[in-house]
Design a protein around this motif. Sequence first.
Motif, PDB file in Angstrom:
ATOM      1  N   ARG A  41      15.469  -1.608  25.322  1.00 36.62           N
ATOM      2  CA  ARG A  41      15.634  -3.038  25.096  1.00 36.62           C
ATOM      3  C   ARG A  41      16.422  -3.655  26.271  1.00 36.62           C
ATOM      4  O   ARG A  41      16.082  -4.725  26.763  1.00 36.62           O
ATOM      5  N   GLN A  42      17.444  -2.931  26.726  1.00 36.16           N
ATOM      6  CA  GLN A  42      18.265  -3.443  27.841  1.00 36.16           C
ATOM      7  C   GLN A  42      17.475  -3.530  29.138  1.00 36.16           C
ATOM      8  O   GLN A  42      17.565  -4.523  29.859  1.00 36.16           O
ATOM      9  N   ILE A  43      16.711  -2.486  29.453  1.00 41.11           N
ATOM     10  CA  ILE A  43      16.019  -2.503  30.762  1.00 41.11           C
ATOM     11  C   ILE A  43      14.902  -3.546  30.798  1.00 41.11           C
ATOM     12  O   ILE A  43      14.602  -4.088  31.843  1.00 41.11           O
ATOM     13  N   GLN A  44      14.310  -3.841  29.629  1.00 40.66           N
ATOM     14  CA  GLN A  44      13.246  -4.847  29.621  1.00 40.66           C
ATOM     15  C   GLN A  44      13.781  -6.232  30.006  1.00 40.66           C
ATOM     16  O   GLN A  44      13.034  -7.092  30.437  1.00 40.66           O
ATOM     17  N   GLN A  45      15.101  -6.416  29.829  1.00 38.29           N
ATOM     18  CA  GLN A  45      15.708  -7.711  30.164  1.00 38.29           C
ATOM     19  C   GLN A  45      16.529  -7.640  31.439  1.00 38.29           C
ATOM     20  O   GLN A  45      17.109  -8.635  31.862  1.00 38.29           O
ATOM     21  N   CYS A  46      16.638  -6.447  32.017  1.00 41.74           N
ATOM     22  CA  CYS A  46      17.574  -6.220  33.123  1.00 41.74           C
ATOM     23  C   CYS A  46      17.160  -6.982  34.382  1.00 41.74           C
ATOM     24  O   CYS A  46      15.993  -7.023  34.753  1.00 41.74           O
ATOM     25  N   LYS A  47      18.167  -7.583  35.027  1.00 43.55           N
ATOM     26  CA  LYS A  47      17.931  -8.266  36.306  1.00 43.55           C
ATOM     27  C   LYS A  47      18.974  -7.823  37.329  1.00 43.55           C
ATOM     28  O   LYS A  47      19.372  -8.590  38.199  1.00 43.55           O
ATOM     29  N   GLN A  57       6.498  -4.610  33.149  1.00 45.85           N
ATOM     30  CA  GLN A  57       7.469  -4.118  32.179  1.00 45.85           C
ATOM     31  C   GLN A  57       8.266  -2.992  32.826  1.00 45.85           C
ATOM     32  O   GLN A  57       7.778  -2.343  33.752  1.00 45.85           O
ATOM     33  N   ALA A  58       9.463  -2.780  32.347  1.00 44.75           N
ATOM     34  CA  ALA A  58      10.245  -1.634  32.812  1.00 44.75           C
ATOM     35  C   ALA A  58       9.748  -0.393  32.067  1.00 44.75           C
ATOM     36  O   ALA A  58       9.221  -0.496  30.961  1.00 44.75           O
ATOM     37  N   VAL A  59       9.915   0.772  32.704  1.00 44.50           N
ATOM     38  CA  VAL A  59       9.438   2.028  32.094  1.00 44.50           C
ATOM     39  C   VAL A  59      10.641   2.953  31.887  1.00 44.50           C
ATOM     40  O   VAL A  59      11.212   3.464  32.850  1.00 44.50           O
ATOM     41  N   LEU A  60      11.027   3.154  30.635  1.00 43.41           N
ATOM     42  CA  LEU A  60      12.213   3.958  30.329  1.00 43.41           C
ATOM     43  C   LEU A  60      12.004   5.441  30.585  1.00 43.41           C
ATOM     44  O   LEU A  60      12.834   6.112  31.174  1.00 43.41           O
ATOM     45  N   GLY A  61      10.864   5.961  30.107  1.00 47.15           N
ATOM     46  CA  GLY A  61      10.616   7.401  30.127  1.00 47.15           C
ATOM     47  C   GLY A  61      10.075   7.782  28.767  1.00 47.15           C
ATOM     48  O   GLY A  61      10.022   6.940  27.863  1.00 47.15           O
ATOM     49  N   GLU A  62       9.653   9.033  28.643  1.00 48.26           N
ATOM     50  CA  GLU A  62       9.127   9.459  27.341  1.00 48.26           C
ATOM     51  C   GLU A  62       9.247  10.962  27.212  1.00 48.26           C
ATOM     52  O   GLU A  62       9.421  11.670  28.196  1.00 48.26           O
ATOM     53  N   GLY A  63       9.136  11.421  25.979  1.00 46.46           N
ATOM     54  CA  GLY A  63       9.142  12.856  25.730  1.00 46.46           C
ATOM     55  C   GLY A  63      10.123  13.250  24.653  1.00 46.46           C
ATOM     56  O   GLY A  63      10.589  12.417  23.878  1.00 46.46           O
ATOM     57  N   ASN A  64      10.439  14.547  24.653  1.00 53.73           N
ATOM     58  CA  ASN A  64      11.281  15.145  23.635  1.00 53.73           C
ATOM     59  C   ASN A  64      12.755  14.817  23.900  1.00 53.73           C
ATOM     60  O   ASN A  64      13.304  15.245  24.905  1.00 53.73           O
ATOM     61  N   CYS A 115      14.414   4.750  39.224  1.00 54.12           N
ATOM     62  CA  CYS A 115      14.330   3.306  38.983  1.00 54.12           C
ATOM     63  C   CYS A 115      13.330   3.035  37.868  1.00 54.12           C
ATOM     64  O   CYS A 115      12.268   3.650  37.818  1.00 54.12           O
ATOM     65  N   LYS A 116      13.668   2.102  37.011  1.00 54.42           N
ATOM     66  CA  LYS A 116      12.826   1.845  35.848  1.00 54.42           C
ATOM     67  C   LYS A 116      11.781   0.757  36.091  1.00 54.42           C
ATOM     68  O   LYS A 116      10.929   0.529  35.236  1.00 54.42           O
TER      69      LYS A 116
END
Length: 215
Positions: A41-47, A57-64, A115-116
């Motif tokens: 939620r934070q990175i989607q709004q990050c400037k 869109q920002a990409v956080l990451g994914e997985g276990n 970098c996201k």
Amino acid sequence: MKDQVKKHLKILQELGYEHIFVEKYSEDKEEKEKKLKEIDRQIQQCKKCDLYKNRKQAVLGEGNPNSPLMFIGEAPGGDEDKLGRPFVGRAGKLLTKLIEAAGHKREEFYITNICKCRPPNNRTPTPWEMEACFPYLEQQLQIIKPKVLCLLGATAARAFLKRNVAITKERGSIINWNDKLLYLTYHPAYVLRNPNAEITLFEDIKKAIELAIEK
Ligand code: URA
Ligand code: SF4
């Protein structure tokens, strides 16, 4: 597994142990997912850096979220920016293929980037952009607590080591970093341009997995 634990406890008992202290190894998966969602939620709004201007869109990451191993690339490319997932383009398909060739699935591990947000024309992120984004990765590390970080390419290695890295010379090195191990290797995109390096990237991925699982 249960039998093994029982055997182990029996041996400890025979050795004279009456009490054992069991440390809670990892938080609940759901709890971790919730915390990761909050970072998302934070990175989607990050400037914090100018890369926000170019992102879909920002990409956080994914997985276990309990993975002992984290794969860390540079930044999202075009496909990742569009889909909101890390390593899903050509380089990502190669990474996925090599993880599978090593006898594993990418969902077993966690995959992210320094970098996201996607840099314009997929240029390398600047040192400032990497520094601005690094705290998000640090939060991810605090939540997921992996033992081994497999750094894909010189840029990811530079972000951690804060110095220039000649990846052809330094790949395969294992470096202590806080309480974790950094495993340096090539970026899959480099291997797409230099197919002879594929076997080396494969061996490195296999070793990083072994290191993370056996430790
Ligand atoms: N390259 C990266 O460094 N990261 C991705 O997620 C995709 C390509
Ligand atoms: Fe924020 Fe990181 Fe995106 Fe820069 S790259 S705007 S620091 S989320």
